[in-house]
Motif scaffolding. Structure first.
Motif, PDB file in Angstrom:
ATOM      1  N   ALA A 184       7.619  -0.118 -10.742  1.00  0.00           N
ATOM      2  CA  ALA A 184       8.794  -0.968 -10.954  1.00  0.00           C
ATOM      3  C   ALA A 184      10.070  -0.268 -10.525  1.00  0.00           C
ATOM      4  O   ALA A 184      11.075  -0.916 -10.263  1.00  0.00           O
ATOM      5  CB  ALA A 184       8.893  -1.380 -12.425  1.00  0.00           C
ATOM      6  N   GLN A 185      10.042   1.047 -10.440  1.00  0.00           N
ATOM      7  CA  GLN A 185      11.258   1.797 -10.170  1.00  0.00           C
ATOM      8  C   GLN A 185      11.459   2.135  -8.700  1.00  0.00           C
ATOM      9  O   GLN A 185      12.506   2.619  -8.308  1.00  0.00           O
ATOM     10  CB  GLN A 185      11.272   3.080 -10.985  1.00  0.00           C
ATOM     11  CG  GLN A 185      11.317   2.795 -12.470  1.00  0.00           C
ATOM     12  CD  GLN A 185      11.440   4.053 -13.282  1.00  0.00           C
ATOM     13  OE1 GLN A 185      11.807   5.103 -12.765  1.00  0.00           O
ATOM     14  NE2 GLN A 185      11.143   3.965 -14.542  1.00  0.00           N
ATOM     15  N   LEU A 186      10.452   1.910  -7.865  1.00  0.00           N
ATOM     16  CA  LEU A 186      10.571   2.251  -6.455  1.00  0.00           C
ATOM     17  C   LEU A 186      11.189   1.079  -5.706  1.00  0.00           C
ATOM     18  O   LEU A 186      10.672  -0.026  -5.693  1.00  0.00           O
ATOM     19  CB  LEU A 186       9.205   2.571  -5.873  1.00  0.00           C
ATOM     20  CG  LEU A 186       9.168   2.973  -4.408  1.00  0.00           C
ATOM     21  CD1 LEU A 186       9.951   4.263  -4.203  1.00  0.00           C
ATOM     22  CD2 LEU A 186       7.753   3.142  -3.937  1.00  0.00           C
ATOM     23  N   GLN A 187      12.343   1.342  -5.103  1.00  0.00           N
ATOM     24  CA  GLN A 187      13.038   0.298  -4.346  1.00  0.00           C
ATOM     25  C   GLN A 187      12.386   0.167  -2.982  1.00  0.00           C
ATOM     26  O   GLN A 187      12.271   1.134  -2.246  1.00  0.00           O
ATOM     27  CB  GLN A 187      14.513   0.667  -4.178  1.00  0.00           C
ATOM     28  CG  GLN A 187      15.263  -0.309  -3.294  1.00  0.00           C
ATOM     29  CD  GLN A 187      16.674   0.170  -2.994  1.00  0.00           C
ATOM     30  OE1 GLN A 187      17.074   1.242  -3.395  1.00  0.00           O
ATOM     31  NE2 GLN A 187      17.395  -0.635  -2.273  1.00  0.00           N
ATOM     32  N   PHE A 209       0.828  -1.204   0.000  1.00  0.00           N
ATOM     33  CA  PHE A 209       0.000   0.000   0.000  1.00  0.00           C
ATOM     34  C   PHE A 209       0.863   1.254   0.000  1.00  0.00           C
ATOM     35  O   PHE A 209       0.641   2.182  -0.785  1.00  0.00           O
ATOM     36  CB  PHE A 209      -0.925  -0.029   1.219  1.00  0.00           C
ATOM     37  CG  PHE A 209      -1.765   1.203   1.383  1.00  0.00           C
ATOM     38  CD1 PHE A 209      -2.794   1.467   0.498  1.00  0.00           C
ATOM     39  CD2 PHE A 209      -1.530   2.078   2.421  1.00  0.00           C
ATOM     40  CE1 PHE A 209      -3.582   2.599   0.646  1.00  0.00           C
ATOM     41  CE2 PHE A 209      -2.302   3.210   2.580  1.00  0.00           C
ATOM     42  CZ  PHE A 209      -3.335   3.470   1.687  1.00  0.00           C
ATOM     43  N   LEU A 210       1.869   1.291   0.862  1.00  0.00           N
ATOM     44  CA  LEU A 210       2.753   2.454   0.924  1.00  0.00           C
ATOM     45  C   LEU A 210       3.555   2.610  -0.362  1.00  0.00           C
ATOM     46  O   LEU A 210       3.756   3.722  -0.855  1.00  0.00           O
ATOM     47  CB  LEU A 210       3.696   2.337   2.122  1.00  0.00           C
ATOM     48  CG  LEU A 210       3.049   2.526   3.485  1.00  0.00           C
ATOM     49  CD1 LEU A 210       4.023   2.179   4.597  1.00  0.00           C
ATOM     50  CD2 LEU A 210       2.539   3.933   3.648  1.00  0.00           C
ATOM     51  N   THR A 211       3.999   1.503  -0.912  1.00  0.00           N
ATOM     52  CA  THR A 211       4.744   1.553  -2.174  1.00  0.00           C
ATOM     53  C   THR A 211       3.881   2.164  -3.272  1.00  0.00           C
ATOM     54  O   THR A 211       4.339   3.018  -4.029  1.00  0.00           O
ATOM     55  CB  THR A 211       5.195   0.137  -2.579  1.00  0.00           C
ATOM     56  OG1 THR A 211       6.007  -0.401  -1.540  1.00  0.00           O
ATOM     57  CG2 THR A 211       5.989   0.160  -3.869  1.00  0.00           C
ATOM     58  N   GLU A 212       2.633   1.746  -3.340  1.00  0.00           N
ATOM     59  CA  GLU A 212       1.733   2.297  -4.357  1.00  0.00           C
ATOM     60  C   GLU A 212       1.475   3.781  -4.144  1.00  0.00           C
ATOM     61  O   GLU A 212       1.409   4.546  -5.106  1.00  0.00           O
ATOM     62  CB  GLU A 212       0.421   1.517  -4.368  1.00  0.00           C
ATOM     63  CG  GLU A 212       0.559   0.137  -4.957  1.00  0.00           C
ATOM     64  CD  GLU A 212      -0.768  -0.582  -5.038  1.00  0.00           C
ATOM     65  OE1 GLU A 212      -1.809   0.092  -5.164  1.00  0.00           O
ATOM     66  OE2 GLU A 212      -0.761  -1.808  -4.999  1.00  0.00           O
ATOM     67  N   LEU A 213       1.295   4.191  -2.886  1.00  0.00           N
ATOM     68  CA  LEU A 213       1.055   5.611  -2.620  1.00  0.00           C
ATOM     69  C   LEU A 213       2.243   6.470  -3.031  1.00  0.00           C
ATOM     70  O   LEU A 213       2.081   7.514  -3.669  1.00  0.00           O
ATOM     71  CB  LEU A 213       0.736   5.840  -1.139  1.00  0.00           C
ATOM     72  CG  LEU A 213      -0.648   5.456  -0.671  1.00  0.00           C
ATOM     73  CD1 LEU A 213      -0.786   5.710   0.817  1.00  0.00           C
ATOM     74  CD2 LEU A 213      -1.714   6.215  -1.423  1.00  0.00           C
TER      75      LEU A 213
END
Length: 156
Positions: A150-153, A130-134
């Motif tokens: 895809a680019q967020l580590q 959820f946090l990654t998507e936000l």
């Protein structure tokens, strides 16, 4: 006629109030339910996830990202230093911390953000995705890129 109505009404109320189950159903249950509903509304504020943000870039782009995240009702964004943020997440005092490293604005303009942002969540966190998507959606909003997920580590 109105006297007859009043007598029938008074008699019906007297009959209803003589039954303890009626009183229980009409007074105690609604009172109990309203207390529970009020408690649930109070807890909604507690359901906010605290995300510590370390802004190493300190540019308009990084401030736009932070402001966008602050607008999310499920997040409580708090500025922090890297060491303090890492420690609070390890101690489960915060849900996650986000590092916006120096050069974020320049890499945002070139579109080369692969593995550049760092999002670390607490070991007990159930909200990693959820946090990654936000965060990815906010970076997408300010950059116009389409493949931000895809680019967020993410570090677990």
């Amino acid at each position: 006629m109105s006297m007859l109505f009043f007598l029938l009404f008074a008699n019906r109320i007297r009959v209803l109030l003589s039954d303890w189950r009626f009183l229980l159903a009409m007074v105690v249950f609604p009172l109990f339910l309203s207390l529970m509903a009020g408690n649930a509304l109070d807890r909604q504020k507690q359901l906010e996830m605290t995300v510590l943000v370390v802004d190493g870039d300190n540019t308009d782009a990084s401030r736009a990202l932070i402001q966008g995240l602050e607008q999310k009702p499920a997040l409580r964004i708090v500025a922090s230093g890297a060491d303090a943020a890492r420690q609070k997440v390890q101690d489960n005092q915060a849900e996650a911390w986000l590092l916006i490293p120096e050069g974020f604005s320049a890499r945002l303009q070139t579109g080369d953000l692969a593995g550049f942002l760092r999002l670390e969540t607490a070991a007990s966190a159930d909200s990693r995705g959820f946090l990654t998507e936000l965060v990815a959606s906010e970076v997408f909003r300010i950059s116009g890129q389409t493949d931000m997920m895809a680019q967020l580590q993410t570090v677990f």
